[in-house]
Motif scaffolding. Structure first.
Motif, PDB file in Angstrom:
ATOM      1  N   ASP A 127       0.708  -1.158  -0.122  1.00  0.00           N
ATOM      2  CA  ASP A 127      -0.052   0.167   0.041  1.00  0.00           C
ATOM      3  C   ASP A 127       0.781   1.140   0.051  1.00  0.00           C
ATOM      4  O   ASP A 127       0.289   2.361  -0.461  1.00  0.00           O
ATOM      5  CB  ASP A 127      -0.984  -0.069   1.169  1.00  0.00           C
ATOM      6  CG  ASP A 127      -2.044  -0.759   1.025  1.00  0.00           C
ATOM      7  OD1 ASP A 127      -2.385  -1.517  -0.184  1.00  0.00           O
ATOM      8  OD2 ASP A 127      -2.701  -1.248   2.497  1.00  0.00           O
ATOM      9  N   ILE A 128       2.196   1.281   0.464  1.00  0.00           N
ATOM     10  CA  ILE A 128       3.029   2.414   0.651  1.00  0.00           C
ATOM     11  C   ILE A 128       4.258   2.242  -0.415  1.00  0.00           C
ATOM     12  O   ILE A 128       5.139   3.085  -0.299  1.00  0.00           O
ATOM     13  CB  ILE A 128       3.340   2.901   2.032  1.00  0.00           C
ATOM     14  CG1 ILE A 128       3.915   1.702   2.855  1.00  0.00           C
ATOM     15  CG2 ILE A 128       1.873   3.220   2.781  1.00  0.00           C
ATOM     16  CD1 ILE A 128       4.584   2.121   4.325  1.00  0.00           C
ATOM     17  N   ALA A 129       4.455   1.088  -0.963  1.00  0.00           N
ATOM     18  CA  ALA A 129       5.848   0.783  -1.357  1.00  0.00           C
ATOM     19  C   ALA A 129       6.082   1.825  -2.595  1.00  0.00           C
ATOM     20  O   ALA A 129       7.297   2.026  -2.592  1.00  0.00           O
ATOM     21  CB  ALA A 129       5.710  -0.570  -1.860  1.00  0.00           C
ATOM     22  N   THR A 176      17.459  -0.437  -4.052  1.00  0.00           N
ATOM     23  CA  THR A 176      18.602  -1.033  -5.102  1.00  0.00           C
ATOM     24  C   THR A 176      18.068  -1.941  -5.740  1.00  0.00           C
ATOM     25  O   THR A 176      18.555  -2.245  -7.250  1.00  0.00           O
ATOM     26  CB  THR A 176      19.486  -1.652  -4.212  1.00  0.00           C
ATOM     27  OG1 THR A 176      18.926  -2.761  -3.160  1.00  0.00           O
ATOM     28  CG2 THR A 176      20.458  -0.711  -3.279  1.00  0.00           C
ATOM     29  N   ASP A 177      17.066  -2.673  -5.566  1.00  0.00           N
ATOM     30  CA  ASP A 177      16.102  -3.827  -6.532  1.00  0.00           C
ATOM     31  C   ASP A 177      14.909  -3.907  -5.661  1.00  0.00           C
ATOM     32  O   ASP A 177      14.574  -3.596  -4.579  1.00  0.00           O
ATOM     33  CB  ASP A 177      16.980  -5.065  -6.835  1.00  0.00           C
ATOM     34  CG  ASP A 177      17.371  -5.961  -5.733  1.00  0.00           C
ATOM     35  OD1 ASP A 177      16.592  -5.882  -4.705  1.00  0.00           O
ATOM     36  OD2 ASP A 177      18.527  -6.225  -5.559  1.00  0.00           O
ATOM     37  N   HIS A 178      14.007  -4.892  -6.654  1.00  0.00           N
ATOM     38  CA  HIS A 178      12.881  -4.939  -5.964  1.00  0.00           C
ATOM     39  C   HIS A 178      12.678  -6.453  -5.455  1.00  0.00           C
ATOM     40  O   HIS A 178      11.528  -7.142  -5.367  1.00  0.00           O
ATOM     41  CB  HIS A 178      11.695  -4.467  -6.726  1.00  0.00           C
ATOM     42  CG  HIS A 178      11.330  -3.225  -6.905  1.00  0.00           C
ATOM     43  ND1 HIS A 178      12.077  -2.197  -7.958  1.00  0.00           N
ATOM     44  CD2 HIS A 178      10.853  -2.134  -6.204  1.00  0.00           C
ATOM     45  CE1 HIS A 178      12.261  -1.199  -7.749  1.00  0.00           C
ATOM     46  NE2 HIS A 178      10.980  -1.024  -6.744  1.00  0.00           N
ATOM     47  N   VAL A 179      13.806  -7.114  -4.933  1.00  0.00           N
ATOM     48  CA  VAL A 179      13.693  -8.284  -4.230  1.00  0.00           C
ATOM     49  C   VAL A 179      13.007  -7.992  -2.795  1.00  0.00           C
ATOM     50  O   VAL A 179      13.650  -7.285  -2.089  1.00  0.00           O
ATOM     51  CB  VAL A 179      15.048  -8.937  -3.998  1.00  0.00           C
ATOM     52  CG1 VAL A 179      14.930 -10.144  -3.088  1.00  0.00           C
ATOM     53  CG2 VAL A 179      15.704  -8.955  -5.333  1.00  0.00           C
ATOM     54  N   GLU A 227      14.044 -13.898   5.241  1.00  0.00           N
ATOM     55  CA  GLU A 227      13.526 -14.508   3.678  1.00  0.00           C
ATOM     56  C   GLU A 227      13.895 -13.414   2.678  1.00  0.00           C
ATOM     57  O   GLU A 227      13.455 -12.369   2.939  1.00  0.00           O
ATOM     58  CB  GLU A 227      12.519 -15.330   3.753  1.00  0.00           C
ATOM     59  CG  GLU A 227      11.135 -14.571   3.922  1.00  0.00           C
ATOM     60  CD  GLU A 227      10.664 -14.385   5.259  1.00  0.00           C
ATOM     61  OE1 GLU A 227       9.512 -13.974   5.436  1.00  0.00           O
ATOM     62  OE2 GLU A 227      11.159 -14.731   6.306  1.00  0.00           O
ATOM     63  N   ARG A 228      14.403 -13.748   1.538  1.00  0.00           N
ATOM     64  CA  ARG A 228      14.305 -13.157   0.263  1.00  0.00           C
ATOM     65  C   ARG A 228      13.340 -13.876  -0.586  1.00  0.00           C
ATOM     66  O   ARG A 228      13.577 -15.140  -1.089  1.00  0.00           O
ATOM     67  CB  ARG A 228      15.710 -13.133  -0.161  1.00  0.00           C
ATOM     68  CG  ARG A 228      16.668 -12.200   0.521  1.00  0.00           C
ATOM     69  CD  ARG A 228      18.177 -12.000   0.191  1.00  0.00           C
ATOM     70  NE  ARG A 228      17.941 -11.563  -1.424  1.00  0.00           N
ATOM     71  CZ  ARG A 228      18.719 -11.613  -2.434  1.00  0.00           C
ATOM     72  NH1 ARG A 228      19.726 -12.426  -2.356  1.00  0.00           N
ATOM     73  NH2 ARG A 228      18.310 -10.888  -3.474  1.00  0.00           N
ATOM     74  N   TYR A 229      12.615 -13.078  -1.291  1.00  0.00           N
ATOM     75  CA  TYR A 229      11.681 -13.847  -2.222  1.00  0.00           C
ATOM     76  C   TYR A 229      12.185 -13.578  -3.668  1.00  0.00           C
ATOM     77  O   TYR A 229      12.314 -12.358  -4.307  1.00  0.00           O
ATOM     78  CB  TYR A 229      10.373 -13.225  -2.172  1.00  0.00           C
ATOM     79  CG  TYR A 229       9.599 -13.566  -0.671  1.00  0.00           C
ATOM     80  CD1 TYR A 229       8.871 -14.660  -0.598  1.00  0.00           C
ATOM     81  CD2 TYR A 229       9.876 -12.631   0.318  1.00  0.00           C
ATOM     82  CE1 TYR A 229       8.459 -15.126   0.587  1.00  0.00           C
ATOM     83  CE2 TYR A 229       9.312 -13.174   1.606  1.00  0.00           C
ATOM     84  CZ  TYR A 229       8.720 -14.329   1.624  1.00  0.00           C
ATOM     85  OH  TYR A 229       8.034 -14.595   3.033  1.00  0.00           O
ATOM     86  N   LEU A 230      12.682 -14.649  -4.508  1.00  0.00           N
ATOM     87  CA  LEU A 230      13.410 -14.285  -5.872  1.00  0.00           C
ATOM     88  C   LEU A 230      12.291 -14.557  -6.738  1.00  0.00           C
ATOM     89  O   LEU A 230      12.771 -14.361  -8.043  1.00  0.00           O
ATOM     90  CB  LEU A 230      14.579 -15.281  -5.659  1.00  0.00           C
ATOM     91  CG  LEU A 230      15.651 -15.152  -4.614  1.00  0.00           C
ATOM     92  CD1 LEU A 230      16.646 -16.203  -4.672  1.00  0.00           C
ATOM     93  CD2 LEU A 230      16.010 -13.862  -4.520  1.00  0.00           C
TER      94      LEU A 230
END
Length: 156
Positions: A41-43, A50-53, A133-136
């Motif tokens: 909602d605020i992103a 730096t990236d959207h990971v 966690e990183r969502y790839l």
């Protein structure tokens, strides 16, 4: 029983994230997906990304099972925060990184397997720092699975 891949042991630099954070208990961890909605909602208000990971960060775990959880993106520097946003700092150092191809609903069982089974038997110990966690990838439309990494800070 949840199967775990062997983790990669990697050294990582510190990271600064920006996103949203809230308090949870193990009984309430099923409510965490709502935090992702708050993040998105605020992103669009965040700059210097730096990236959207996407990151999910578990921090400040307490003996009673309570913890803070945040959702965010990595940023290159501190920025002006919109209302409801927070910074999260990830410490640099050694991590055990589990790369999984699972449905998001299966994440809790993998976390449980890491901390109840893998970590007690590992040749490393958990050290101070957030577990994240990183969502790839996005969930696959056919299978519902996605690629996600679970990072656990460890020391010899």
């Amino acid at each position: 029983m949840t199967d775990l891949p062997d983790p990669d042991i990697v050294d990582a630099a510190p990271r600064l994230l920006v996103g949203v954070v809230d308090d949870y208990t193990l009984d309430r961890r099923g409510e965490i997906p709502n935090l992702y909605h708050r993040f998105f909602d605020i992103a669009e208000k965040f700059d210097a990304v730096t990236d959207h990971v996407l990151y999910g960060v578990s921090m400040n775990a307490q003996p009673d099972g309570s913890f803070r959880y945040g959702v965010g993106w990595e940023v290159a520097r501190e920025i002006d925060l919109p209302e409801g946003a927070s910074f999260m700092s990830l410490v640099g150092g050694t991590y055990a990184v589990f790369t999984l191809h699972i449905a998001p609903v299966d994440l809790p069982s993998h976390f449980d397997a890491i901390f109840a089974r893998w970590l007690p038997e590992a040749h490393v110990a958990q050290r101070e720092g957030a577990v994240f966690e990183r969502y790839l990838s996005e969930p696959d439309a056919q299978t519902g699975t996605m690629t996600v990494e679970i990072w656990v800070p460890v020391a010899d």
